[in-house]
Write a protein that holds these residues in place. Structure first.
Motif, PDB file in Angstrom:
ATOM      1  N   UNK A 168      29.809  41.612  38.843  1.00 43.81           N
ATOM      2  CA  UNK A 168      31.087  42.296  39.032  1.00 43.81           C
ATOM      3  C   UNK A 168      32.178  41.336  38.571  1.00 43.81           C
ATOM      4  N   UNK A 169      33.084  41.831  37.733  1.00 39.43           N
ATOM      5  CA  UNK A 169      34.167  41.017  37.212  1.00 39.43           C
ATOM      6  C   UNK A 169      35.463  41.458  37.876  1.00 39.43           C
ATOM      7  N   UNK A 190      33.602  41.932  28.597  1.00 40.68           N
ATOM      8  CA  UNK A 190      34.323  42.358  29.792  1.00 40.68           C
ATOM      9  C   UNK A 190      35.512  41.442  30.119  1.00 40.68           C
ATOM     10  N   UNK A 191      35.384  40.111  30.045  1.00 38.66           N
ATOM     11  CA  UNK A 191      36.563  39.277  30.333  1.00 38.66           C
ATOM     12  C   UNK A 191      37.770  39.626  29.457  1.00 38.66           C
ATOM     13  N   UNK A 198      41.501  41.133  30.663  1.00 30.81           N
ATOM     14  CA  UNK A 198      42.759  40.534  30.220  1.00 30.81           C
ATOM     15  C   UNK A 198      43.667  41.578  29.600  1.00 30.81           C
ATOM     16  N   UNK A 199      43.096  42.466  28.779  1.00 27.81           N
ATOM     17  CA  UNK A 199      43.885  43.524  28.142  1.00 27.81           C
ATOM     18  C   UNK A 199      44.438  44.508  29.174  1.00 27.81           C
ATOM     19  N   UNK A 200      43.607  44.870  30.161  1.00 29.11           N
ATOM     20  CA  UNK A 200      44.047  45.807  31.189  1.00 29.11           C
ATOM     21  C   UNK A 200      45.118  45.173  32.065  1.00 29.11           C
ATOM     22  N   UNK A 201      44.995  43.886  32.338  1.00 26.32           N
ATOM     23  CA  UNK A 201      46.028  43.194  33.108  1.00 26.32           C
ATOM     24  C   UNK A 201      47.368  43.250  32.380  1.00 26.32           C
ATOM     25  N   UNK A 202      47.356  43.030  31.080  1.00 18.76           N
ATOM     26  CA  UNK A 202      48.597  43.084  30.311  1.00 18.76           C
ATOM     27  C   UNK A 202      49.215  44.481  30.358  1.00 18.76           C
ATOM     28  N   UNK A 204      33.321  47.945  24.651  1.00 18.52           N
ATOM     29  CA  UNK A 204      33.019  46.987  23.590  1.00 18.52           C
ATOM     30  C   UNK A 204      34.064  46.989  22.473  1.00 18.52           C
ATOM     31  N   UNK A 205      34.958  47.958  22.483  1.00 20.22           N
ATOM     32  CA  UNK A 205      35.947  48.133  21.414  1.00 20.22           C
ATOM     33  C   UNK A 205      37.342  47.917  21.980  1.00 20.22           C
ATOM     34  N   UNK A 206      37.940  46.771  21.680  1.00 20.36           N
ATOM     35  CA  UNK A 206      39.227  46.421  22.264  1.00 20.36           C
ATOM     36  C   UNK A 206      40.335  47.409  21.937  1.00 20.36           C
TER      37      UNK A 206
END
Length: 215
Positions: free
Chosen positions: A15-16, A141-142, A146-150, A197-199
């Motif tokens: 779990x991340x 996933x990391x 990071x992208x979702x946090x932004x 898998x696709x940013x």
């Protein structure tokens, strides 16, 4: 990062998690959700009736077309799925080893029949997905967290409201045939493994979902 043993130590699931001032992001997978989708197809329910509007990435052979109690199974399955969406994260769940009995006790008798008849297939399918998630998730996933946090910070989530209530967002990865995501309820976002898998594609789905969650 948390871990839990799944299905009698068949696999260790990661779990991340990332936390902010009044929010948290979790990306993981859930044996209940994966088996629920597998049983959905086995029961003759389609993705246009209940659950995420996409087929599984793996073709499931429908047993006996539609069960005689199709309508009841549909209602039971939808209720079960909603409980997964609004329920605790997977490291707080019971073992899936007694899933048919759990469904029976929760008042889903017809769904329990399907689970009992095809439990071996369902757990093998879920186990294979979890092994792949545990093996490959560290590669992507990391970056998705990071992208979702932004995206959340751009939405002003750090300043959303003055209450002490924390917003918990869970991105639940499931093996679907289309690279898509849905807001499942209870702060849970259902996303296909291909989307994660696709940013660029991930961002295109998460941004409007975040806008709905934090208007």
């Amino acid at each position: 990062m948390g871990t839990r043993r799944f299905a009698c130590a068949l696999v260790v699931v990661r779990m991340y998690i990332r936390r902010g001032q009044n929010w948290s992001i979790c990306i993981d997978s859930d044996p209940y959700a994966v088996m629920a989708l597998f049983l959905r197809d086995l029961a003759g329910l389609t993705h246009t009736e209940v659950g995420p509007n996409s087929t599984l990435a793996h073709t499931v052979k429908i047993r006996g077309a539609r069960w005689p109690t199709h309508g009841q199974i549909k209602q039971e399955w939808d209720s079960w799925w909603q409980s997964i969406m609004h329920g605790p994260t997977h490291n707080q769940l019971e073992s899936t080893h007694d899933l048919p009995l759990q469904l029976e006790r929760r008042g889903y008798p017809q769904l329990a029949r399907v689970a009992s008849a095809h439990y071996g297939q369902a757990i093998v399918f879920a186990d294979e997905h979890h092994r792949e998630f545990s093996r490959a998730a560290v590669e992507y996933v990391p970056q998705r967290i990071q992208e979702l946090e932004k995206i959340l910070l751009d939405q002003g989530v750090e300043h959303a409201g003055q209450s002490n209530t924390e917003t918990n967002i869970r991105v639940l990865q499931v093996p679907l045939s289309e690279p898509r995501a849905w807001l499942g309820g209870g702060g849970t976002i259902v996303a296909s493994h291909n989307l994660l898998r696709d940013g660029a594609a991930f961002h295109s789905y998460m941004e409007p979902i975040a806008s709905v969650m934090f208007p």
